[in-house]
Design an enzyme around this catalytic site. Structure first.
Site, PDB file in Angstrom:
ATOM      1  N   LYS A 182      63.692-149.035 -24.276  1.00  0.00           N
ATOM      2  CA  LYS A 182      62.893-147.895 -24.711  1.00  0.00           C
ATOM      3  C   LYS A 182      63.634-147.134 -25.804  1.00  0.00           C
ATOM      4  O   LYS A 182      64.858-146.921 -25.715  1.00  0.00           O
ATOM      5  CB  LYS A 182      62.611-146.956 -23.537  1.00  0.00           C
ATOM      6  CG  LYS A 182      61.815-147.601 -22.413  1.00  0.00           C
ATOM      7  CD  LYS A 182      60.385-147.909 -22.831  1.00  0.00           C
ATOM      8  CE  LYS A 182      59.581-148.469 -21.676  1.00  0.00           C
ATOM      9  NZ  LYS A 182      58.155-148.664 -22.016  1.00  0.00           N
ATOM     10  N   ASP A 211      60.429-150.280 -27.538  1.00  0.00           N
ATOM     11  CA  ASP A 211      59.150-149.656 -27.209  1.00  0.00           C
ATOM     12  C   ASP A 211      59.255-148.154 -27.372  1.00  0.00           C
ATOM     13  O   ASP A 211      60.058-147.508 -26.686  1.00  0.00           O
ATOM     14  CB  ASP A 211      58.775-150.010 -25.768  1.00  0.00           C
ATOM     15  CG  ASP A 211      57.405-149.500 -25.356  1.00  0.00           C
ATOM     16  OD1 ASP A 211      56.716-148.874 -26.182  1.00  0.00           O
ATOM     17  OD2 ASP A 211      57.022-149.735 -24.194  1.00  0.00           O
ATOM     18  N   GLU A 237      57.272-151.944 -30.359  1.00  0.00           N
ATOM     19  CA  GLU A 237      56.067-151.749 -29.564  1.00  0.00           C
ATOM     20  C   GLU A 237      55.569-150.309 -29.599  1.00  0.00           C
ATOM     21  O   GLU A 237      56.352-149.371 -29.455  1.00  0.00           O
ATOM     22  CB  GLU A 237      56.368-152.164 -28.116  1.00  0.00           C
ATOM     23  CG  GLU A 237      55.224-152.024 -27.145  1.00  0.00           C
ATOM     24  CD  GLU A 237      55.573-152.579 -25.776  1.00  0.00           C
ATOM     25  OE1 GLU A 237      54.986-152.096 -24.785  1.00  0.00           O
ATOM     26  OE2 GLU A 237      56.432-153.483 -25.688  1.00  0.00           O
ATOM     27  N   GLU A 263      48.539-152.193 -25.100  1.00  0.00           N
ATOM     28  CA  GLU A 263      48.449-151.707 -23.725  1.00  0.00           C
ATOM     29  C   GLU A 263      47.554-150.474 -23.602  1.00  0.00           C
ATOM     30  O   GLU A 263      47.045-150.186 -22.522  1.00  0.00           O
ATOM     31  CB  GLU A 263      49.827-151.396 -23.151  1.00  0.00           C
ATOM     32  CG  GLU A 263      50.503-150.161 -23.718  1.00  0.00           C
ATOM     33  CD  GLU A 263      51.819-149.855 -23.016  1.00  0.00           C
ATOM     34  OE1 GLU A 263      51.831-148.929 -22.194  1.00  0.00           O
ATOM     35  OE2 GLU A 263      52.819-150.536 -23.298  1.00  0.00           O
ATOM     36  N   ASP A 286      46.174-155.604 -21.737  1.00  0.00           N
ATOM     37  CA  ASP A 286      46.388-155.348 -20.310  1.00  0.00           C
ATOM     38  C   ASP A 286      45.081-155.625 -19.578  1.00  0.00           C
ATOM     39  O   ASP A 286      44.047-155.029 -19.884  1.00  0.00           O
ATOM     40  CB  ASP A 286      46.823-153.887 -20.140  1.00  0.00           C
ATOM     41  CG  ASP A 286      47.113-153.483 -18.707  1.00  0.00           C
ATOM     42  OD1 ASP A 286      46.320-153.840 -17.812  1.00  0.00           O
ATOM     43  OD2 ASP A 286      48.115-152.783 -18.478  1.00  0.00           O
ATOM     44  N   HIS A 313      50.830-156.462 -21.204  1.00  0.00           N
ATOM     45  CA  HIS A 313      51.539-155.321 -20.634  1.00  0.00           C
ATOM     46  C   HIS A 313      51.426-155.318 -19.111  1.00  0.00           C
ATOM     47  O   HIS A 313      50.334-155.427 -18.553  1.00  0.00           O
ATOM     48  CB  HIS A 313      50.926-154.028 -21.199  1.00  0.00           C
ATOM     49  CG  HIS A 313      51.333-152.782 -20.478  1.00  0.00           C
ATOM     50  ND1 HIS A 313      50.482-152.107 -19.605  1.00  0.00           N
ATOM     51  CD2 HIS A 313      52.494-152.088 -20.481  1.00  0.00           C
ATOM     52  CE1 HIS A 313      51.106-151.040 -19.128  1.00  0.00           C
ATOM     53  NE2 HIS A 313      52.314-151.015 -19.635  1.00  0.00           N
TER      54      HIS A 313
END
Length: 376
Positions: A182, A211, A237, A263, A286, A313
């Site tokens: 992250k 992400d 992401e 996602e 997703d 996701h």
């Protein structure tokens, strides 16, 4: 695996008319603390739908939220969607999905409706595949029996650099192909230092995904992408808010980093806009948020027509079958969340998720545990 051929006469004579449907909500605590640049994963509100057919068949489907909105999904299901299922044919998921989608025109496109449709659609596919004696991955395409895994659980934003490195090295030792870290620290150099430490620890042979969870402006994402490029990042992401298609396009044009989105998209049309604009290099559709298996497969095939790979996701226990069904799947996200309500875990061999061979969705539910966690 060899699947015995279905007896055609038995299949035609089987009555797959849906005669009952029920929905409920079970809360699952998170298996580990999960934080990113904008939120924390509070709990998994798990929306279950069970259908039964006139021929004695049954299907159990589900969707989820990460802490809010579950009661609204249940209300939508109970106020009309479940009743609308009665009399429909569980062997015809396209017809079932379209009938329910058409009955919710006033609330589409939106997260609550998509999550409700997903719980129903996964139940329909479970019933259909179980009755046919086929595992989902075969019924939906059967492209391959396994899919490479990357790990997310070791990359949360609250972890310090030493923790990130230790968990990335552990993932590498387990044979996983990548790790997701992250990003979105207050200053770019903080993210860069963390990512550099991980890259130095795992070497060039492991993929590192990052992400940002929609936390950046286009200008800031471009600046940070330039910082991260020397680290050979596998994808960047959700750098921007999901509705900023133009911003993602400008970012994609400005960097060599592949841009991953999906996602937080809730319709096939939204994916089409991204793909037509050249704003998505990786599609992360997703199954719960797109509205079920039926539209998930359409998005995957749409991406294939643009020569774009799919790496969905979350929901690894269900997505393992879908990624094995289609030819353009790239990775499966390893982030377990169903251990509290299942009797067996997803099989992992040599860093790959292995598609279940049992008929249906292939998730071995512990229904007593599901019932104990029921809240609505």
């Amino acid at each position: 695996m060899t699947v015995a051929p279905t007896d055609t006469r038995s299949r035609l004579e089987r009555d797959s008319t849906i005669v009952s449907a029920e929905a409920w909500l079970s809360d699952l605590e998170v298996e580990t603390v999960r934080t990113d640049a904008v939120q924390s994963f509070l709990k998994q509100e798990t929306i279950f739908v069970r259908i039964r057919t006139a021929g004695g068949g049954e299907g159990l489907g589900y969707s989820y939220t990460i802490g809010t909105g579950g009661a609204a999904v249940i209300a939508l299901l109970r106020s009309g969607l479940l009743d609308a299922l009665i009399g429909l044919d569980a062997d015809r998921p396209e017809a079932v999905w379209r009938a329910l989608f058409s009955s919710t025109r006033a609330t589409t496109v939106g997260a609550i409706t998509s999550l409700a449709l997903a719980a129903v659609d996964t139940a329909v596919w479970d019933a259909r595949c179980t009755a046919a004696g086929l595992p989902l991955w075969v019924a939906a395409g059967g492209a391959r029996p396994s899919i490479p895994l990357y790990d997310t659980e070791g990359g949360w934003l609250h972890f310090d650099t030493d923790e990130l490195v230790a968990q990335a090295v552990e993932s590498l030792a387990r044979g996983l192909g990548g790790v997701k870290i992250k990003v979105g620290k207050p200053r770019g150099h903080e993210d860069l230092e963390r990512l550099t430490a991980v890259r130095e620890a795992v070497g060039p042979g492991m993929d590192i995904m990052i992400d940002a969870n929609q936390s950046m402006t286009a200008a800031e994402a471009m600046r940070r992408a330039a910082l991260f490029e020397p680290l050979d990042i596998f994808w960047f992401e959700e750098p921007l808010p999901a509705d900023d298609v133009a911003g993602h396009r400008r970012l994609a044009e400005s960097t060599s980093l592949p841009i991953a989105v999906g996602e937080s998209l809730y319709s096939i049309g939204q994916f089409r806009e991204y793909l037509q604009a050249g704003a998505a290099s990786i599609v992360q559709v997703d199954v719960a948020r797109i509205g079920g298996i039926t539209p998930w497969l359409k998005v995957a095939h749409l991406a294939e027509s643009f020569n774009v790979a799919v790496a969905p996701h979350f929901l690894m226990e269900l997505h393992v079958s879908l990624t094995c069904a289609v030819p353009n799947a790239l990775y499966l996200e390893h982030i377990p969340q169903l251990r509290a309500v299942t009797a067996a875990e997803m099989t992992i061999t040599d860093g790959h998720g292995v598609a279940p061979t049992a008929p249906g969705l292939g998730i071995e539910w512990d229904l007593d545990a599901v019932d104990r966690l029921r809240v609505l």
